[in-house]
Design an enzyme around this catalytic site. Sequence first.
Site, PDB file in Angstrom:
ATOM      1  N   LYS A  49      16.472  32.761 -17.167  1.00 44.18           N
ATOM      2  CA  LYS A  49      15.362  31.820 -17.375  1.00 44.18           C
ATOM      3  C   LYS A  49      14.097  32.399 -16.761  1.00 44.18           C
ATOM      4  O   LYS A  49      14.109  32.930 -15.669  1.00 44.18           O
ATOM      5  CB  LYS A  49      15.708  30.493 -16.696  1.00 44.18           C
ATOM      6  CG  LYS A  49      14.613  29.444 -16.761  1.00 44.18           C
ATOM      7  CD  LYS A  49      15.034  28.157 -16.057  1.00 44.18           C
ATOM      8  CE  LYS A  49      14.852  28.240 -14.568  1.00 44.18           C
ATOM      9  NZ  LYS A  49      15.163  26.994 -13.843  1.00 44.18           N
ATOM     10  N   ASP A  97       0.821  -1.228   0.000  1.00 45.18           N
ATOM     11  CA  ASP A  97       0.000   0.000   0.000  1.00 45.18           C
ATOM     12  C   ASP A  97       0.849   1.270   0.000  1.00 45.18           C
ATOM     13  O   ASP A  97       0.327   2.377   0.087  1.00 45.18           O
ATOM     14  CB  ASP A  97      -0.939   0.005   1.215  1.00 45.18           C
ATOM     15  CG  ASP A  97      -0.188   0.041   2.540  1.00 45.18           C
ATOM     16  OD1 ASP A  97       1.063  -0.002   2.518  1.00 45.18           O
ATOM     17  OD2 ASP A  97      -0.835   0.118   3.594  1.00 45.18           O
ATOM     18  N   GLY A  98       2.178   1.114  -0.097  1.00 41.07           N
ATOM     19  CA  GLY A  98       3.053   2.282  -0.192  1.00 41.07           C
ATOM     20  C   GLY A  98       3.651   2.718   1.135  1.00 41.07           C
ATOM     21  O   GLY A  98       4.514   3.594   1.168  1.00 41.07           O
ATOM     22  N   GLN A 139      11.036  25.555  -1.964  1.00 43.90           N
ATOM     23  CA  GLN A 139       9.958  26.376  -1.376  1.00 43.90           C
ATOM     24  C   GLN A 139      10.525  27.061  -0.129  1.00 43.90           C
ATOM     25  O   GLN A 139      10.204  26.726   1.005  1.00 43.90           O
ATOM     26  CB  GLN A 139       8.766  25.490  -1.016  1.00 43.90           C
ATOM     27  CG  GLN A 139       7.547  26.260  -0.489  1.00 43.90           C
ATOM     28  CD  GLN A 139       6.679  26.867  -1.566  1.00 43.90           C
ATOM     29  OE1 GLN A 139       6.563  26.329  -2.657  1.00 43.90           O
ATOM     30  NE2 GLN A 139       6.075  28.006  -1.284  1.00 43.90           N
ATOM     31  N   ASP A 161      20.594  29.735 -15.322  1.00 44.04           N
ATOM     32  CA  ASP A 161      19.721  30.872 -15.007  1.00 44.04           C
ATOM     33  C   ASP A 161      20.456  31.810 -14.060  1.00 44.04           C
ATOM     34  O   ASP A 161      21.556  31.496 -13.583  1.00 44.04           O
ATOM     35  CB  ASP A 161      18.361  30.417 -14.448  1.00 44.04           C
ATOM     36  CG  ASP A 161      18.487  29.564 -13.198  1.00 44.04           C
ATOM     37  OD1 ASP A 161      19.502  29.684 -12.486  1.00 44.04           O
ATOM     38  OD2 ASP A 161      17.558  28.773 -12.935  1.00 44.04           O
ATOM     39  N   ASP A 202      24.665  23.430 -12.638  1.00 47.70           N
ATOM     40  CA  ASP A 202      23.446  23.764 -11.892  1.00 47.70           C
ATOM     41  C   ASP A 202      23.393  22.922 -10.619  1.00 47.70           C
ATOM     42  O   ASP A 202      24.147  21.955 -10.471  1.00 47.70           O
ATOM     43  CB  ASP A 202      22.210  23.495 -12.766  1.00 47.70           C
ATOM     44  CG  ASP A 202      21.030  24.390 -12.382  1.00 47.70           C
ATOM     45  OD1 ASP A 202      21.116  25.120 -11.374  1.00 47.70           O
ATOM     46  OD2 ASP A 202      19.995  24.342 -13.086  1.00 47.70           O
TER      47      ASP A 202
END
Length: 303
Positions: free
Chosen positions: A200, A32-33, A100, A176, A227
């Site tokens: 970018k 089920d993970g 984030q 970038d 990068d």
Amino acid sequence: MLVVGPEDEFTKSLASELTADMVFLARRTFPDGELQPRILAGSEQVLRGETVVLALRMKAAACRPNDYLVEVLLTLRNLKREFKVGRLIAVIPYFPYARQDEIFRPGEPLSSKYVADLLYHAGADAVLSVTVHLHRLKRFGDLFDEIPGVNVSGIPALAREVGRFDLSDPLIVGPDEEAIIWAEEFANHVEASDYTSFVKERDRDTGEIKMTVKEFDLTGRDVVVVDDIVSTGGTMAAAIAAARRMGARRVFSAFVHPVLAQGALDRILGAGGDVIVATDTLEWAGSKASVIPELAAEIRRVA
Ligand code: R5P
């Protein structure tokens, strides 16, 4: 000191560099993970009171940062609660959710900070990571209120590996503007005088990349695109294609974290990349550059 990790080269090399003993970890996924990282210490006494380094890496290509994070949290908690270890140093070579590091739109979570809080509450006394993507926060340690957080650079490992090739008048390129810091650091390590970055723009909803490049005559010159992360490979491929169009002799693709979502390698090679060099911050058979010397030096400092 003991190193706890899967029975692989990374765990063995880290333990050897630290002249530490090893305890292996078996990683199991239920149908089920759900996950069950099992510490194969034999007896709880082996680890009790010891300084322990947890060296667990995310698997490349699988793209399951959430699974990885749960495995790390369960193992830290287990080491502290059941095995009663002393100082617990968590090595999280690829720090999930690092991108984030800001609330870009109202309502978004400050995920990198919340991940740091979870690691602390699970039992980590220090956290080490590699080339963390923190462009706005600047210091990895600032994510942690109570414990040290150490950001180890993966660029020296890339430079050691790419440096084996006889580079011809190299131009080091960050794909970038944010990547100019990696390009500069890499250029210093390989003693290249020329480095630059492209620009970018990524659509926050669709992820589509638009790259603006500076024009160079690259005839006869090698280009190294540097990068921190390759995920879809879109950013790297766009920079490689631009270098090819400008006449580069060879194009090296050097990146610290081979996250490598499906199709990423094909995208890089399809754009005209000649040599791919990545570090071993994720479990990937193609990693040629090792961050272990730099990690071991910092582990000794925080132990
Ligand atoms: C972005 O800011 C990072 O430094 C990388 O350029 C980016 O994460 C690469 O993502 P992708 O491979 O999906 O273009």
